[in-house]
Enzyme design. Sequence first.
Site, PDB file in Angstrom:
ATOM      1  N   THR A   1      24.179  19.827  24.143  1.00 27.77           N
ATOM      2  CA  THR A   1      23.259  18.755  24.499  1.00 27.77           C
ATOM      3  C   THR A   1      24.080  17.480  24.519  1.00 27.77           C
ATOM      4  O   THR A   1      25.123  17.414  23.872  1.00 27.77           O
ATOM      5  CB  THR A   1      22.173  18.574  23.396  1.00 27.77           C
ATOM      6  OG1 THR A   1      21.798  19.834  22.899  1.00 27.77           O
ATOM      7  CG2 THR A   1      20.968  17.832  23.929  1.00 27.77           C
TER       8      THR A   1
ATOM      9  N   VAL B   1      12.457  26.511  27.087  1.00 29.14           N
ATOM     10  CA  VAL B   1      12.735  25.095  26.867  1.00 29.14           C
ATOM     11  C   VAL B   1      13.075  24.907  25.393  1.00 29.14           C
ATOM     12  O   VAL B   1      12.410  25.471  24.519  1.00 29.14           O
ATOM     13  CB  VAL B   1      11.511  24.229  27.254  1.00 29.14           C
ATOM     14  CG1 VAL B   1      11.706  22.788  26.833  1.00 29.14           C
ATOM     15  CG2 VAL B   1      11.268  24.316  28.755  1.00 29.14           C
ATOM     16  N   GLY B   2      14.110  24.138  25.110  1.00 26.64           N
ATOM     17  CA  GLY B   2      14.521  23.889  23.732  1.00 26.64           C
ATOM     18  C   GLY B   2      13.950  22.581  23.202  1.00 26.64           C
ATOM     19  O   GLY B   2      12.888  22.129  23.634  1.00 26.64           O
ATOM     20  N   ASP B   3      14.668  21.981  22.271  1.00 20.07           N
ATOM     21  CA  ASP B   3      14.143  20.787  21.598  1.00 20.07           C
ATOM     22  C   ASP B   3      14.403  19.484  22.348  1.00 20.07           C
ATOM     23  O   ASP B   3      13.735  18.479  22.074  1.00 20.07           O
ATOM     24  CB  ASP B   3      14.737  20.690  20.186  1.00 20.07           C
ATOM     25  CG  ASP B   3      16.265  20.519  20.214  1.00 20.07           C
ATOM     26  OD1 ASP B   3      16.916  21.172  21.056  1.00 20.07           O
ATOM     27  OD2 ASP B   3      16.784  19.749  19.401  1.00 20.07           O
TER      28      ASP B   3
ATOM     29  N   THR C   1      21.331  17.953  18.451  1.00 18.32           N
ATOM     30  CA  THR C   1      21.958  18.997  19.260  1.00 18.32           C
ATOM     31  C   THR C   1      22.140  20.226  18.381  1.00 18.32           C
ATOM     32  O   THR C   1      22.299  20.112  17.162  1.00 18.32           O
ATOM     33  CB  THR C   1      23.315  18.529  19.836  1.00 18.32           C
ATOM     34  OG1 THR C   1      23.891  19.610  20.589  1.00 18.32           O
ATOM     35  CG2 THR C   1      24.301  18.122  18.738  1.00 18.32           C
TER      36      THR C   1
END
Lengths: 305, 305
Positions: B167, B196-198, B218
């Site tokens: 990230t 989808v991540g954070d 990240t």
Amino acid sequence: MAAKYTLVIHAGCEGITRKYYGPEAEQEHLAFLRKSLAAGRAVLDGGGRGLDAVCAAVEVLEDCPLFNAGRGSVFTHDGIIEMDASLMSGADLAAGAVAGVTGIKNPVRAAALVLEKSSHVLLIGQGAERFAENFGLEKSDPEYFQTSRRRKEYLTAQKQAGEQFGTVGAVCFDRAGNLAAASSTGGITGKQYGRVGDSPVIGAGVYADNASCAVSCTGEGEFFLRRVAAKRIAAMVEFGGFSLEAGAAAGLDNIKALGGKGGLIAVDKAGRTAISFTTRGMFRGLARQGETDRVAMFGPPGSWH
Amino acid sequence: MAAKYTLVIHAGCEGITRKYYGPEAEQEHLAFLRKSLAAGRAVLDGGGRGLDAVCAAVEVLEDCPLFNAGRGSVFTHDGIIEMDASLMSGADLAAGAVAGVTGIKNPVRAAALVLEKSSHVLLIGQGAERFAENFGLEKSDPEYFQTSRRRKEYLTAQKQAGEQFGTVGAVCFDRAGNLAAASSTGGITGKQYGRVGDSPVIGAGVYADNASCAVSCTGEGEFFLRRVAAKRIAAMVEFGGFSLEAGAAAGLDNIKALGGKGGLIAVDKAGRTAISFTTRGMFRGLARQGETDRVAMFGPPGSWH
């Protein structure tokens, strides 16, 4: 000794006035809330998990054409139905959510599959649908979801640029002493551009952590997203020494300070509940082990049938 | 008197070892970090907002083919590139995010448009792309984003089921005394089903609130989502009496307790910073008004060039 369970449900909080809902409509809506509580109770009385109980309770509300989730969801700007749902387990912080899905009969079941069968938390759009299909989750045609009432709201909204919102959700403290929370919605009428609200966002519209509480929110999603409302309330309880009731009230005050309104349900590990809203009413229900079911839709928050 | 500004950036924290990155590769990566800091400084030295500075800093990292965001993003299971980004303003809690977008040259700019030009917070998929197109945001062909290194990782990942994550992000305390945070990513190599991540989730991978701090994370996104990590750290500072440094450390401990690892950058209204990671290194940079830029990629966290 096992704990006594507590299950709380809601089915949205917008525009709930006696003027709009007559006595017959009131009874019709309360009957569905009782049906949802009964589905959750069936799981809990059988010794099942709160995680499965909130899922079962929300499933009934999704199947009901009166609430904005599953069947009866609002229409998007393009005249289709895109749904969001989430589920979280307070014991291990396992979570699952789907956003922008169409054609899945019970989006909360898709969220449960994400929680249980994948290493991920959030799946969106067609990818989420393919994932659910892999597990044989029941699909429905577009016509199944669309009700004439929502079509009318959609056609009106297109002219007036008004927004109708609504969500259904459930929180539970189960006999094993664990917390769980779920949320499901069709979003806002006339939503565009793949808009997603707080319902499928862990921490915003839903949160469960045995260290604090389980929360499920409804209202103007963007305000709940910006406040990370459910997690904020949990954090006020965990770190700030707030009671559940005070945390819930402060959480809704925070939303109000941004110009938004809404409601929420919450439960903690002592079985204490918060059922709060800054709107004129909220579809809500409470089932405690060994007690009679309570349901209500008009305000103030403390009033029950 | 205006405050002195502080800008912190990161560009991911996975697999950063001297064995993998030789002295030449190190200089190449550090040069891009310096370029990112310079872009943020240009905004801040001109009296601009921290919100615009984090956006400018992240844009440089998106344009760089070495980091997992914008150009150089990792490939999905289907061999395409799907990106997520977010942006938040601590002064008014305005927020914007996009998830699962393809073809947008700078996803963080799309997040900025959501923040500034829409009443929404989170837009996903093709809807988000249509929204960005309406404002004439620059598009790029698939080939622009795809680098041979990422293609190789993708082909390897397909065989080994390994996951590469990464990230980029930035946080800022500006001269007007406001906090801001941004995040952008291509996600994890070989991701499926619209995962989808954070990074685009307000409260999980990104958060900014003048009442506490600005955070950008990240690492393994699912763990940050389940902890609602950025908001959790902000809440520990706001409600729990944690220092920024202690909150950041506790936040990463919480991730570790779930079995995850990662890193984060944070800044508060006193210009204090936290730059922490539980991996072996993190691409990072720090620019303070009136001081020389500092950049680093290997551990331990306190070491700088």
